[in-house]
Write a protein that holds these residues in place. Structure first.
Motif, PDB file in Angstrom:
ATOM      1  N   GLN A  48       0.798  -1.223   0.000  1.00 49.61           N
ATOM      2  CA  GLN A  48       0.000   0.000   0.000  1.00 49.61           C
ATOM      3  C   GLN A  48       0.839   1.285   0.000  1.00 49.61           C
ATOM      4  OE1 GLN A  48      -0.941   2.610   2.109  1.00 49.61           O
ATOM      5  NE2 GLN A  48      -2.641   3.271   0.790  1.00 49.61           N
ATOM      6  N   PRO A  49       1.856   1.427   0.866  1.00 50.46           N
ATOM      7  CA  PRO A  49       2.641   2.668   0.812  1.00 50.46           C
ATOM      8  C   PRO A  49       3.447   2.828  -0.476  1.00 50.46           C
ATOM      9  CG  PRO A  49       3.523   1.134   2.446  1.00 50.46           C
ATOM     10  CD  PRO A  49       2.212   0.589   2.010  1.00 50.46           C
ATOM     11  N   TYR A  50       3.785   1.720  -1.119  1.00 51.18           N
ATOM     12  CA  TYR A  50       4.478   1.769  -2.417  1.00 51.18           C
ATOM     13  C   TYR A  50       3.508   2.250  -3.497  1.00 51.18           C
ATOM     14  CZ  TYR A  50       7.362  -0.255  -6.278  1.00 51.18           C
ATOM     15  OH  TYR A  50       8.131  -0.472  -7.404  1.00 51.18           O
ATOM     16  N   ASP A  51       2.311   1.679  -3.525  1.00 47.34           N
ATOM     17  CA  ASP A  51       1.282   2.127  -4.470  1.00 47.34           C
ATOM     18  C   ASP A  51       0.962   3.601  -4.290  1.00 47.34           C
ATOM     19  OD1 ASP A  51       0.885  -0.189  -5.928  1.00 47.34           O
ATOM     20  OD2 ASP A  51      -0.858  -0.849  -4.775  1.00 47.34           O
ATOM     21  N   ALA A  52       0.913   4.048  -3.045  1.00 45.14           N
ATOM     22  CA  ALA A  52       0.478   5.413  -2.743  1.00 45.14           C
ATOM     23  C   ALA A  52       1.600   6.438  -2.816  1.00 45.14           C
ATOM     24  CB  ALA A  52      -0.163   5.451  -1.356  1.00 45.14           C
ATOM     25  N   GLY A  53       2.772   6.025  -3.245  1.00 48.82           N
ATOM     26  CA  GLY A  53       3.861   6.978  -3.448  1.00 48.82           C
ATOM     27  C   GLY A  53       4.585   7.392  -2.185  1.00 48.82           C
ATOM     28  N   ARG A  54       4.355   6.685  -1.081  1.00 45.61           N
ATOM     29  CA  ARG A  54       5.043   7.036   0.158  1.00 45.61           C
ATOM     30  C   ARG A  54       6.367   6.281   0.309  1.00 45.61           C
ATOM     31  NH1 ARG A  54      -0.258   6.557   2.027  1.00 45.61           N
ATOM     32  NH2 ARG A  54       0.194   4.608   3.132  1.00 45.61           N
ATOM     33  N   TRP A  55       6.518   5.192  -0.429  1.00 43.39           N
ATOM     34  CA  TRP A  55       7.771   4.441  -0.462  1.00 43.39           C
ATOM     35  C   TRP A  55       8.301   4.398  -1.880  1.00 43.39           C
ATOM     36  CZ3 TRP A  55       6.849  -0.763   2.648  1.00 43.39           C
ATOM     37  CH2 TRP A  55       6.870  -0.471   4.029  1.00 43.39           C
ATOM     38  N   SER A  56       9.627   4.473  -1.993  1.00 44.17           N
ATOM     39  CA  SER A  56      10.278   4.231  -3.278  1.00 44.17           C
ATOM     40  C   SER A  56      10.332   2.731  -3.526  1.00 44.17           C
ATOM     41  CB  SER A  56      11.699   4.794  -3.245  1.00 44.17           C
ATOM     42  OG  SER A  56      12.490   4.063  -2.315  1.00 44.17           O
ATOM     43  N   ASN A 113      -4.086   2.292  -9.476  1.00 44.31           N
ATOM     44  CA  ASN A 113      -3.133   2.082  -8.394  1.00 44.31           C
ATOM     45  C   ASN A 113      -1.876   1.471  -8.992  1.00 44.31           C
ATOM     46  OD1 ASN A 113      -5.001   3.037  -6.603  1.00 44.31           O
ATOM     47  ND2 ASN A 113      -5.323   1.102  -5.539  1.00 44.31           N
ATOM     48  N   MET A 114      -0.813   2.263  -9.021  1.00 46.47           N
ATOM     49  CA  MET A 114       0.438   1.817  -9.635  1.00 46.47           C
ATOM     50  C   MET A 114       1.602   2.616  -9.055  1.00 46.47           C
ATOM     51  SD  MET A 114       1.573   1.845 -13.663  1.00 46.47           S
ATOM     52  CE  MET A 114       0.302   0.703 -14.214  1.00 46.47           C
ATOM     53  N   PRO A 115       2.641   1.953  -8.572  1.00 40.28           N
ATOM     54  CA  PRO A 115       3.804   2.672  -8.051  1.00 40.28           C
ATOM     55  C   PRO A 115       4.433   3.575  -9.106  1.00 40.28           C
ATOM     56  CG  PRO A 115       3.888   0.349  -7.433  1.00 40.28           C
ATOM     57  CD  PRO A 115       2.786   0.487  -8.449  1.00 40.28           C
ATOM     58  N   SER A 116       5.159   4.568  -8.645  1.00 43.46           N
ATOM     59  CA  SER A 116       5.717   5.574  -9.545  1.00 43.46           C
ATOM     60  C   SER A 116       6.640   4.992 -10.602  1.00 43.46           C
ATOM     61  CB  SER A 116       6.469   6.630  -8.726  1.00 43.46           C
ATOM     62  OG  SER A 116       7.016   7.614  -9.564  1.00 43.46           O
ATOM     63  N   ASP A 117       7.529   4.069 -10.221  1.00 43.32           N
ATOM     64  CA  ASP A 117       8.457   3.518 -11.214  1.00 43.32           C
ATOM     65  C   ASP A 117       7.728   2.609 -12.197  1.00 43.32           C
ATOM     66  OD1 ASP A 117       8.168   1.710  -9.010  1.00 43.32           O
ATOM     67  OD2 ASP A 117       9.932   0.601  -9.670  1.00 43.32           O
ATOM     68  N   HIS A 134      -6.775  12.461 -19.474  1.00 33.06           N
ATOM     69  CA  HIS A 134      -6.031  12.576 -18.215  1.00 33.06           C
ATOM     70  C   HIS A 134      -5.645  11.176 -17.760  1.00 33.06           C
ATOM     71  CE1 HIS A 134      -4.557  14.370 -14.558  1.00 33.06           C
ATOM     72  NE2 HIS A 134      -5.247  13.509 -13.827  1.00 33.06           N
ATOM     73  N   VAL A 135      -4.444  11.044 -17.208  1.00 32.13           N
ATOM     74  CA  VAL A 135      -3.959   9.768 -16.673  1.00 32.13           C
ATOM     75  C   VAL A 135      -3.409  10.029 -15.279  1.00 32.13           C
ATOM     76  CG1 VAL A 135      -2.293   7.901 -16.929  1.00 32.13           C
ATOM     77  CG2 VAL A 135      -3.418   8.848 -18.956  1.00 32.13           C
ATOM     78  N   ALA A 136      -3.914   9.286 -14.304  1.00 34.30           N
ATOM     79  CA  ALA A 136      -3.470   9.444 -12.921  1.00 34.30           C
ATOM     80  C   ALA A 136      -3.040   8.092 -12.361  1.00 34.30           C
ATOM     81  CB  ALA A 136      -4.596  10.032 -12.068  1.00 34.30           C
ATOM     82  N   PHE A 137      -1.791   8.023 -11.917  1.00 33.16           N
ATOM     83  CA  PHE A 137      -1.273   6.831 -11.264  1.00 33.16           C
ATOM     84  C   PHE A 137      -1.065   7.144  -9.784  1.00 33.16           C
ATOM     85  CE2 PHE A 137       0.390   6.130 -15.665  1.00 33.16           C
ATOM     86  CZ  PHE A 137      -0.334   4.972 -15.933  1.00 33.16           C
ATOM     87  N   SER A 138      -1.467   6.219  -8.938  1.00 32.53           N
ATOM     88  CA  SER A 138      -1.446   6.484  -7.493  1.00 32.53           C
ATOM     89  C   SER A 138      -0.065   6.878  -6.988  1.00 32.53           C
ATOM     90  CB  SER A 138      -1.951   5.254  -6.734  1.00 32.53           C
ATOM     91  OG  SER A 138      -1.117   4.127  -6.972  1.00 32.53           O
ATOM     92  N   GLY A 139       0.971   6.244  -7.523  1.00 31.32           N
ATOM     93  CA  GLY A 139       2.313   6.562  -7.070  1.00 31.32           C
ATOM     94  C   GLY A 139       2.770   7.955  -7.438  1.00 31.32           C
ATOM     95  N   LYS A 140       2.103   8.561  -8.419  1.00 30.58           N
ATOM     96  CA  LYS A 140       2.426   9.929  -8.840  1.00 30.58           C
ATOM     97  C   LYS A 140       1.575  10.976  -8.111  1.00 30.58           C
ATOM     98  CE  LYS A 140       5.398   8.824 -12.124  1.00 30.58           C
ATOM     99  NZ  LYS A 140       6.851   9.182 -12.032  1.00 30.58           N
ATOM    100  N   ILE A 141       0.358  10.592  -7.713  1.00 26.70           N
ATOM    101  CA  ILE A 141      -0.538  11.565  -7.069  1.00 26.70           C
ATOM    102  C   ILE A 141      -0.603  11.362  -5.561  1.00 26.70           C
ATOM    103  CG2 ILE A 141      -1.911  11.761  -9.176  1.00 26.70           C
ATOM    104  CD1 ILE A 141      -4.091  10.094  -7.789  1.00 26.70           C
ATOM    105  N   ASN A 142       0.140  10.384  -5.054  1.00 23.11           N
ATOM    106  CA  ASN A 142       0.230  10.103  -3.614  1.00 23.11           C
ATOM    107  C   ASN A 142      -1.102   9.776  -2.962  1.00 23.11           C
ATOM    108  OD1 ASN A 142       2.534  12.675  -3.932  1.00 23.11           O
ATOM    109  ND2 ASN A 142       3.176  10.621  -3.366  1.00 23.11           N
ATOM    110  N   ALA A 143      -1.927   9.050  -3.695  1.00 23.27           N
ATOM    111  CA  ALA A 143      -3.208   8.585  -3.157  1.00 23.27           C
ATOM    112  C   ALA A 143      -3.639   7.369  -3.957  1.00 23.27           C
ATOM    113  CB  ALA A 143      -4.270   9.673  -3.233  1.00 23.27           C
ATOM    114  N   ALA A 144      -4.021   6.302  -3.249  1.00 23.31           N
ATOM    115  CA  ALA A 144      -4.413   5.059  -3.908  1.00 23.31           C
ATOM    116  C   ALA A 144      -5.872   4.741  -3.599  1.00 23.31           C
ATOM    117  CB  ALA A 144      -3.520   3.906  -3.444  1.00 23.31           C
TER     118      ALA A 144
END
Length: 209
Positions: A48-56, A113-117, A134-144
């Protein structure tokens, strides 16, 4: 309140993209010399924290390897990261074509829901994403999903009202979360059912069939 726009907001996995490649978790478990079920538990428990952009990626894989009592060396982390990205790379070409075709009659966006990398790699491999509004990935917007902040990001980014959206996801909890902020929702079970729902939801002059 609606601005009388029509925006179809798609989930990715289980709708436009295919689920994780079969055997991928077992392959990664073998790389870690860990039982497949124990690896899968660590893989998802830390996600979850990886998906949400809180972890690399490094922080995520270090957490997984520590869960397994394994050493998080650079080579292992990178191999796992690349295998993981590849395992989520497949799409349903028929659904890609349908999503793109909707732009003749509606705006089309994506919330996944997708990590930034993973997002960087997916964008590079799938240029059709550039056709969407528009395209929003959870790892980029810090919300899953199902965090309401993920849906609110799309509302704000597209300068729309929640009622302008039809959110399409294969998971009921995500659809209910979208509906809770005022979006319309559809639980995806197949293209035929989705097309019928979209045709009903669009104004009479803009229907796809």
């Amino acid at each position: 309140m609606s601005t009388d726009r029509r925006i179809v907001l798609f989930d990715l996995y289980g709708v436009i993209a295919r689920y994780q490649r079969p055997g991928a978790l077992a392959k990664m478990a073998a790389r870690c010399n860990a039982p497949a079920d124990v690896f899968a538990e660590a893989y998802w428990a830390c996600r979850q924290p990886y998906d949400a952009g809180r972890w690399s990626a490094s922080e995520y894989w270090t957490a997984v390897l520590r869960w397994l009592s394994r050493t998080a060396d650079t080579d292992t982390v990178e191999e796992l990261r690349r295998t993981d990205i590849d395992s989520w790379s497949r799409v349903d070409r028929r659904m890609v074509g349908y999503a793109r075709s909707l732009r003749d009659v509606a705006e089309v966006a994506l919330l996944s829901n997708m990590p930034s990398d993973h997002a960087d790699a997916f964008r590079a491999a799938h240029p059709w994403l550039r056709d969407l509004d528009h395209v929003a990935f959870s790892g980029k917007i810090n919300a899953a999903k199902p965090d309401p902040a993920a849906f609110c990001h799309c509302v704000v980014a597209m300068r729309a009202a929640p009622a302008d959206f039809l959110f399409v996801d294969d998971r009921d909890e995500n659809v209910r979360a979208a509906q809770a902020i005022g979006m319309n929702g559809h639980v995806f079970t197949g293209l035929d059912e989705l097309a019928a729902t979209v045709d009903t939801w669009l104004p009479a002059g803009g229907r796809t069939s």
